[in-house]
Each structure stands twice: as C-alpha cells, then as structure tokens.
Design a protein around this motif. Sequence first.
Motif, PDB file in Angstrom:
ATOM      1  N   GLY A 234       0.802  -1.218   0.000  1.00 42.54           N
ATOM      2  CA  GLY A 234       0.000   0.000   0.000  1.00 42.54           C
ATOM      3  C   GLY A 234       0.833   1.265   0.000  1.00 42.54           C
ATOM      4  N   VAL A 235       1.927   1.261   0.772  1.00 45.49           N
ATOM      5  CA  VAL A 235       2.765   2.455   0.869  1.00 45.49           C
ATOM      6  C   VAL A 235       3.651   2.610  -0.359  1.00 45.49           C
ATOM      7  CG1 VAL A 235       4.611   3.581   2.167  1.00 45.49           C
ATOM      8  CG2 VAL A 235       2.734   2.458   3.392  1.00 45.49           C
ATOM      9  N   VAL A 236       4.386   1.568  -0.701  1.00 49.19           N
ATOM     10  CA  VAL A 236       5.337   1.659  -1.822  1.00 49.19           C
ATOM     11  C   VAL A 236       4.606   1.779  -3.157  1.00 49.19           C
ATOM     12  CG1 VAL A 236       7.182   0.480  -3.070  1.00 49.19           C
ATOM     13  CG2 VAL A 236       7.113   0.395  -0.564  1.00 49.19           C
ATOM     14  N   GLY A 237       3.576   0.967  -3.350  1.00 46.38           N
ATOM     15  CA  GLY A 237       2.863   0.971  -4.623  1.00 46.38           C
ATOM     16  C   GLY A 237       2.268   2.321  -4.960  1.00 46.38           C
ATOM     17  N   THR A 238       1.621   2.954  -3.987  1.00 55.40           N
ATOM     18  CA  THR A 238       0.990   4.251  -4.257  1.00 55.40           C
ATOM     19  C   THR A 238       2.019   5.351  -4.447  1.00 55.40           C
ATOM     20  OG1 THR A 238       0.738   4.605  -1.868  1.00 55.40           O
ATOM     21  CG2 THR A 238      -1.139   3.675  -3.052  1.00 55.40           C
ATOM     22  N   GLN A 239       3.121   5.279  -3.701  1.00 56.84           N
ATOM     23  CA  GLN A 239       4.147   6.309  -3.859  1.00 56.84           C
ATOM     24  C   GLN A 239       4.790   6.230  -5.244  1.00 56.84           C
ATOM     25  OE1 GLN A 239       4.888   8.865  -1.787  1.00 56.84           O
ATOM     26  NE2 GLN A 239       3.232   8.172  -0.452  1.00 56.84           N
ATOM     27  N   VAL A 240       5.077   5.032  -5.703  1.00 57.36           N
ATOM     28  CA  VAL A 240       5.650   4.877  -7.040  1.00 57.36           C
ATOM     29  C   VAL A 240       4.676   5.377  -8.094  1.00 57.36           C
ATOM     30  CG1 VAL A 240       6.377   3.184  -8.779  1.00 57.36           C
ATOM     31  CG2 VAL A 240       7.166   2.962  -6.406  1.00 57.36           C
ATOM     32  N   PHE A 241       3.406   4.996  -7.956  1.00 54.69           N
ATOM     33  CA  PHE A 241       2.372   5.437  -8.889  1.00 54.69           C
ATOM     34  C   PHE A 241       2.303   6.963  -8.945  1.00 54.69           C
ATOM     35  CE2 PHE A 241      -2.006   6.985  -9.308  1.00 54.69           C
ATOM     36  CZ  PHE A 241      -2.370   6.471 -10.537  1.00 54.69           C
ATOM     37  N   TYR A 242       2.268   7.596  -7.771  1.00 58.37           N
ATOM     38  CA  TYR A 242       2.109   9.044  -7.721  1.00 58.37           C
ATOM     39  C   TYR A 242       3.354   9.774  -8.224  1.00 58.37           C
ATOM     40  CZ  TYR A 242       1.129  13.701  -5.930  1.00 58.37           C
ATOM     41  OH  TYR A 242       0.930  15.067  -5.820  1.00 58.37           O
ATOM     42  N   VAL A 243       4.526   9.306  -7.820  1.00 58.98           N
ATOM     43  CA  VAL A 243       5.767   9.957  -8.231  1.00 58.98           C
ATOM     44  C   VAL A 243       5.915   9.947  -9.749  1.00 58.98           C
ATOM     45  CG1 VAL A 243       8.278   9.680  -8.236  1.00 58.98           C
ATOM     46  CG2 VAL A 243       7.038   9.632  -6.082  1.00 58.98           C
ATOM     47  N   LEU A 244       5.526   8.864 -10.409  1.00 58.29           N
ATOM     48  CA  LEU A 244       5.627   8.796 -11.863  1.00 58.29           C
ATOM     49  C   LEU A 244       4.734   9.827 -12.555  1.00 58.29           C
ATOM     50  CD1 LEU A 244       5.769   4.944 -12.523  1.00 58.29           C
ATOM     51  CD2 LEU A 244       7.605   6.615 -12.854  1.00 58.29           C
ATOM     52  N   HIS A 245       3.709  10.292 -11.852  1.00 60.68           N
ATOM     53  CA  HIS A 245       2.821  11.287 -12.440  1.00 60.68           C
ATOM     54  C   HIS A 245       3.297  12.722 -12.222  1.00 60.68           C
ATOM     55  CE1 HIS A 245       0.102   7.843 -12.599  1.00 60.68           C
ATOM     56  NE2 HIS A 245      -0.658   8.546 -13.424  1.00 60.68           N
ATOM     57  N   VAL A 246       3.973  12.983 -11.101  1.00 60.56           N
ATOM     58  CA  VAL A 246       4.286  14.376 -10.774  1.00 60.56           C
ATOM     59  C   VAL A 246       5.737  14.755 -11.025  1.00 60.56           C
ATOM     60  CG1 VAL A 246       2.444  14.538  -9.079  1.00 60.56           C
ATOM     61  CG2 VAL A 246       4.712  13.804  -8.340  1.00 60.56           C
ATOM     62  N   PHE A 247       6.608  13.770 -11.225  1.00 62.48           N
ATOM     63  CA  PHE A 247       8.010  14.080 -11.472  1.00 62.48           C
ATOM     64  C   PHE A 247       8.449  13.462 -12.798  1.00 62.48           C
ATOM     65  CE2 PHE A 247       8.039  14.274  -6.731  1.00 62.48           C
ATOM     66  CZ  PHE A 247       8.262  15.629  -6.650  1.00 62.48           C
ATOM     67  N   PRO A 248       8.305  14.203 -13.902  1.00 64.34           N
ATOM     68  CA  PRO A 248       8.695  13.670 -15.213  1.00 64.34           C
ATOM     69  C   PRO A 248      10.151  13.236 -15.282  1.00 64.34           C
ATOM     70  CG  PRO A 248       7.415  15.689 -15.458  1.00 64.34           C
ATOM     71  CD  PRO A 248       7.712  15.546 -13.999  1.00 64.34           C
ATOM     72  N   VAL A 249      11.031  13.818 -14.431  1.00 63.15           N
ATOM     73  CA  VAL A 249      12.433  13.426 -14.474  1.00 63.15           C
ATOM     74  C   VAL A 249      12.598  11.943 -14.162  1.00 63.15           C
ATOM     75  CG1 VAL A 249      12.890  13.984 -12.045  1.00 63.15           C
ATOM     76  CG2 VAL A 249      14.766  14.016 -13.683  1.00 63.15           C
TER      77      VAL A 249
END
Length: 509
Positions: free
Chosen positions: A433-448
């Motif tokens: 729950g913690v890792v999966g959502t963070q990876v999902f969200y980071v890929l959307h907000v940090f194009p780098v």
Amino acid sequence: MAETALQLGIVGAYMLVALAVGVVAYRLTDRSAEDYYLASRTLGTVVLLFTTFATLLSAFTFFGGPNLAFAAGPEWILVMGLMDGIIFAVLWYVIGYKQWLVGKRHGYVTLGEMLGDRFGSTPLRVLVAGVSLVWLFPYVMLQQKGAGQAIVGLTEGAVPFWVGAGGITLFMIAYVAVSGMRGVAWTDTIQGLFMLSLVWLAVAWLLTDIGGAGVATEQMGAANGEFLALGGGLYTPQFIISSAVSIAFGVTMFPQINQRFFAAGSKTVLKRTFALWPVLVLLLFVPAFMLGAWAVGLGVEVPQGSNVVPVLLGEFAPTWFAALVIAGAMAAMMSSSDSMLLSGSSYLTRDVYRPLKRAFGSGSSDADDAREALIARVGVVVFATLSFVASLYSPGTLVQIGDTAFSGFAQLTVPVALALYWGGTTRYGMYAGVVGTQVFYVLHVFPVVETLTGLAGLSVALSGTYMGWTPGVVGILLGLLLTVGVSLVTTAAPDENRSVYRVDGVEAD
C-alpha cells in the motif's frame, strides 16, 4: 525608503515577539523527548485547536488560496473552506482519536513508531519516515517561497525575493533550536488568533473603502460574470472533489499535524477540537479567499510571481496596516515551518537514526543521546537550507507546490487507517500500500523519473485516462486495493502484534 523601513520594522518586530515566546517556553520545557515533541501530551482544547489551525495557515492557504480565487473564482471556498474542513474533521476523529488512544497507552511519539511496533518491522518504520520527509521538503519550501513573495509584494520590489525567503529560513532554524512543542503551541495560538482577526479587519477596511460587500461582489461580476456562477472553468466536479479529498487526506498524514493527534490532554479535548474545526476553517477561508475574488473587480494588477493580497492591501490600506497583515501572514508561514521542522527532526532521529544505530549494535548512553540531539539540530539546518535554495529556483505556483505535497502525503492515509482498524492487515500489505501508491504518484508528478527510467511521457499518457480525476485521488483508491489485496493473500509475520491497537472499556468511548 521610510515606508519600506516601517514595513520591515513591523514584520521584524512581530517575529521577535514570537521568538521571545519560544524562549520562555524553552525555559519551561523538560528535556525529555515526550515533552519536547508532544508537550507531555497535555494540550487543552483551545491550544490544540489553534496550534493545529495555525500550523495549517501556510503560504498555500493564505496566499495560494486568494491567488486561485483571483484567477479562477471564489469556489475555492467550497473546496478548502467547506468540504476539506468537514472531511479532515471526520478523519481527525477516525484516525486521530484512535492514534491518541494507542499513543497514550504505548508512549508513541511518531507515526513510524506506531506502525513499526504493530508490524514488527523496522524497515516499515524507516520507510514511512522517509516518505514523510520527502514530501515535507516541498511544503517547507512553499513557506519560504511565500515569504519571499510577500516581502516583494509589500515593498513593491524594493526588497528582493531571496531576502524574505532567507529571513524566514533563519528565523525558523533559530526558533526550532530553542523551542519544542510547548513553545510552538503557545505561539501558534497567538498567531492563529492574530491572523484570524487581521483577515477580518482587512475585509472590513476594504469594504468600508469601496462601499460594502454588495458593491464589491457586483464589480467582481461585472469584471467576470463566471465568478457569480457555481462551477465552470477550473471548477469541475472532479477537480473540486479530488482537491478536497487529497488535501484533507494529506493533512491527516502531515508529520506536524499527525503528531498533534498524540499531544491532546484527553479524549474530551480531541472531540471538542475536531467538532470546532470546520467552523474555525470557514471563519478564516471565507474572508481570505473573497479578498482574492473581489480584487478582480477592483482593477488590481498583480505582477507575475506576486500574490494578490499584499498588492490589494497596498492599494486600499495604509502602509502600516498592510505591513501588519503581512506580518500576520508571515506568522502563519512561521507557525507552519517551525512545526514541520520540529516534527521532521523527530522523524529523522527516532525513525531513521535510532533504528540504524541499533542495527550497528550501538547501545543507549548519554553520549548517544547528545549525539541524537546534535543530529536533530544539524538535520533541521540542512533541511531548511536545502529547501531555501530550492525555493529560489522552483517554477511552480504556491498552489501547485502545495497540492503536490498534499497528495503525496495522502497516499499514506488509507494504509494507516486500515492498520488501525483492520486486524487482517499484514506487513506485506502495508509495504504494498505504501510503496505501490508512492511509485504510482511519483511517476505522475516528477517527469524526471520517467526520463531516468526510460518511460518518458508516461505521466501524460496515464493522467489522460482518469476522466478529470487527479492522480492523487486515484492513488488513494489504489492504496486501498493494494493494502487489502496483498493482506488477504499473505499471512502475518511471527513478530506482528495485532493486540497493540486494541482499545476497550472507557478508553474506547
């Protein structure tokens, strides 16, 4: 030159008063971690309510909110003032009350301690602290950016951006070094009342000058007729709901807010504060956001990179009053910043440094305690300095930066709620729950991140499939599915302790 000196003198004098209160609190503060970080869990209704309130009175709400109302219309009151206030009050009861119960029973100071104990997992404790510190960074930067913009707007560019941002950075470093939660809570109460009073005085001053609320609203509608209609433009149903949910869920996991769930003096205090919360929020956000919306009809020209409130007051209020309001706004930013750095230092020392120290076989000693205190202070200096440097180059608006941080924290809320209430939650479910959502969200907000992973363009491709719903809200739902799904197909580890969160009898009332 004389006006600039007066403006800066008023702002500086207020900051010194706040620092003096912190010094007094420091003299009355025990040197125990529980007292330094949680004021020995003794906060009463008024202090807990206003320290939570003032901690959230950041540049995002006081400058970003009016800016958004100025650009898109006053419906931001519906998002932040009404929906977000109610949703957070509910989460305060559902999550905060349960945290208070288990925190008081077991002596928890941080969210990581509470989760690590329940799931018998030091890595989970470090993970939650690490995620929290990552998302705390842009929100601290937001305060520094807002302070710099406020000083530029107040002095009409006579004082550069970096002076305002650097000034609040130095102040909050000094303040956190001498004051713990007790001092922060005391100054927060003063600053919250001060800010609330000044916003209403600013509205009264403006409306008296232009002929009343009816005239201001009529002129706003004449300048932009859409501002008199509900919805439209930016304010789609998806945007309104996504923003309100992401902000409320994110606030619940903010370290400086989450730790206040542990600090209440009694369950009666908690119940009173979350009941009063929506009322207090409306009392501030309605006048503050209407200042931004009314400015549209008053012919106010806001330079690029500036904020509407300082510019508006500069035109319709005398110099000393505008400076006083900006001092209050700076106080709001300081009350957010000092709380963030205080909570961040507790996460760094208790959830990162301590586990690493134990992993390398170091025991507890006076030297270790002194080293931990030093690490906490050095961490505050480094963290604040890096965020200051980032604020000088960050291209985003205050709302964009704040929303990014809110939604990042929001991804933690569902896994934590499930851990508190569902005994079937497993360690691996929490990791998912913690890792999966963070990876999902980071890929959307940090194009780098996409560039580094060879997945360039992924955020654009994904965000276009959610029919107007933001990645933050989609991530919250994903967290529910991942935490529940993985927990159902995995078994509890031998060192997990489901009884940690059980409350019964009087404690559960």
